[in-house]
Design an enzyme around this catalytic site. Structure first.
Site, mmCIF file in Angstrom:
data_model
loop_
_atom_site.group_PDB
_atom_site.id
_atom_site.type_symbol
_atom_site.label_atom_id
_atom_site.label_comp_id
_atom_site.label_asym_id
_atom_site.label_seq_id
_atom_site.Cartn_x
_atom_site.Cartn_y
_atom_site.Cartn_z
ATOM 1 N N HIS A 37 1.222 -0.967 0.407
ATOM 2 C CA HIS A 37 0.092 -0.105 0.103
ATOM 3 C C HIS A 37 1.026 0.854 -0.007
ATOM 4 O O HIS A 37 2.152 1.254 0.506
ATOM 5 C CB HIS A 37 -1.102 0.184 1.423
ATOM 6 C CG HIS A 37 0.223 0.240 2.858
ATOM 7 N ND1 HIS A 37 0.657 1.493 3.098
ATOM 8 C CD2 HIS A 37 0.406 -0.481 3.214
ATOM 9 C CE1 HIS A 37 1.069 0.684 3.982
ATOM 10 N NE2 HIS A 37 0.593 -0.730 4.754
ATOM 11 N N GLU A 64 -2.145 -7.381 7.354
ATOM 12 C CA GLU A 64 -0.522 -6.885 8.295
ATOM 13 C C GLU A 64 -0.207 -7.957 9.193
ATOM 14 O O GLU A 64 -0.994 -7.672 10.033
ATOM 15 C CB GLU A 64 -0.577 -5.722 8.168
ATOM 16 C CG GLU A 64 0.826 -4.612 9.300
ATOM 17 C CD GLU A 64 2.493 -5.576 8.198
ATOM 18 O OE1 GLU A 64 1.880 -7.129 7.810
ATOM 19 O OE2 GLU A 64 2.601 -4.706 7.982
#
Length: 197
Positions: free
Chosen positions: A11, A92
């Site tokens: 990202h 994550e």
């Protein structure tokens, strides 16, 4: 994982990234630079894939920073922004109680914990009930990696990319844990190994 045109994109930048804060599972949005980085990666993919882009499967972490990055990529590719899947396994790594802090702030509270992490970064779990090591993360995503077929674009996180490098790229634990994962480049997995674009 079939290693043929599997693209991995971290990202774009968030304010936590800019401040050096551990994000983990906190849902922090992209900042302006992060949106620019996502657009850059989408533009690069458009030049690389052209009309083939529509043949790819697109899968993102459910965290908003990954989903926004994916929407920007797809817009640059000329594809419907929401035409992608999310998968919880791509979220994550959890940094437990350290999330929201910089490593310097943690070191001021607990220098021994930082030293323990540096000694074995791959297997270290930060304090906190939800914390994971990179090894735990790899175990979480390996079933997903085994399902992947050729022509897939993944958008996820820095920790996830380290686990993917360890598994698909055959990178050692130490090297995978210490690898810098840029937010303005793409990682592609091919038969001869991983390559940064």
């Amino acid at each position: 994982m079939v290693v043929d045109d599997i693209f991995f994109c971290r990202h774009g930048q968030t304010d936590y990234n800019a401040e050096g804060r551990l994000q983990g599972r906190r849902d922090i949005p992209l900042n302006a630079l992060g949106r620019f980085q996502a657009k850059r990666n989408g533009t690069y993919l458009r030049r690389l894939l052209g009309e083939r882009a529509g043949e790819f499967r697109f899968v993102a972490s459910p965290l908003s920073r990954a989903q926004e990055t994916m929407r920007i990529l797809r817009r640059e590719l000329g594809l419907p922004e929401d035409g992608f899947e999310t998968d919880e396994r791509l979220v994550e790594v959890s940094y437990g109680d350290w999330e929201g802090s910089t490593l310097e702030e943690v070191a001021a509270r607990d220098a021994q914990a930082i030293a323990a992490r540096e000694a074995d970064k791959w297997n270290y779990r930060c304090p906190g009930a939800t914390s994971e090591s990179y090894g735990d993360l790899l175990a979480r995503i390996e079933p997903l990696l085994a399902e992947l077929e050729a022509r897939t674009i993944l958008v996820s996180h820095g920790g996830v990319s380290r686990a993917v490098l360890r598994s698909a790229g055959k990178v050692g634990e130490w090297d995978a844990a210490m690898t810098i994962i840029p937010q303005d480049r793409l990682l592609v997995f091919r038969e001869d190994g991983p390559h940064w674009l």
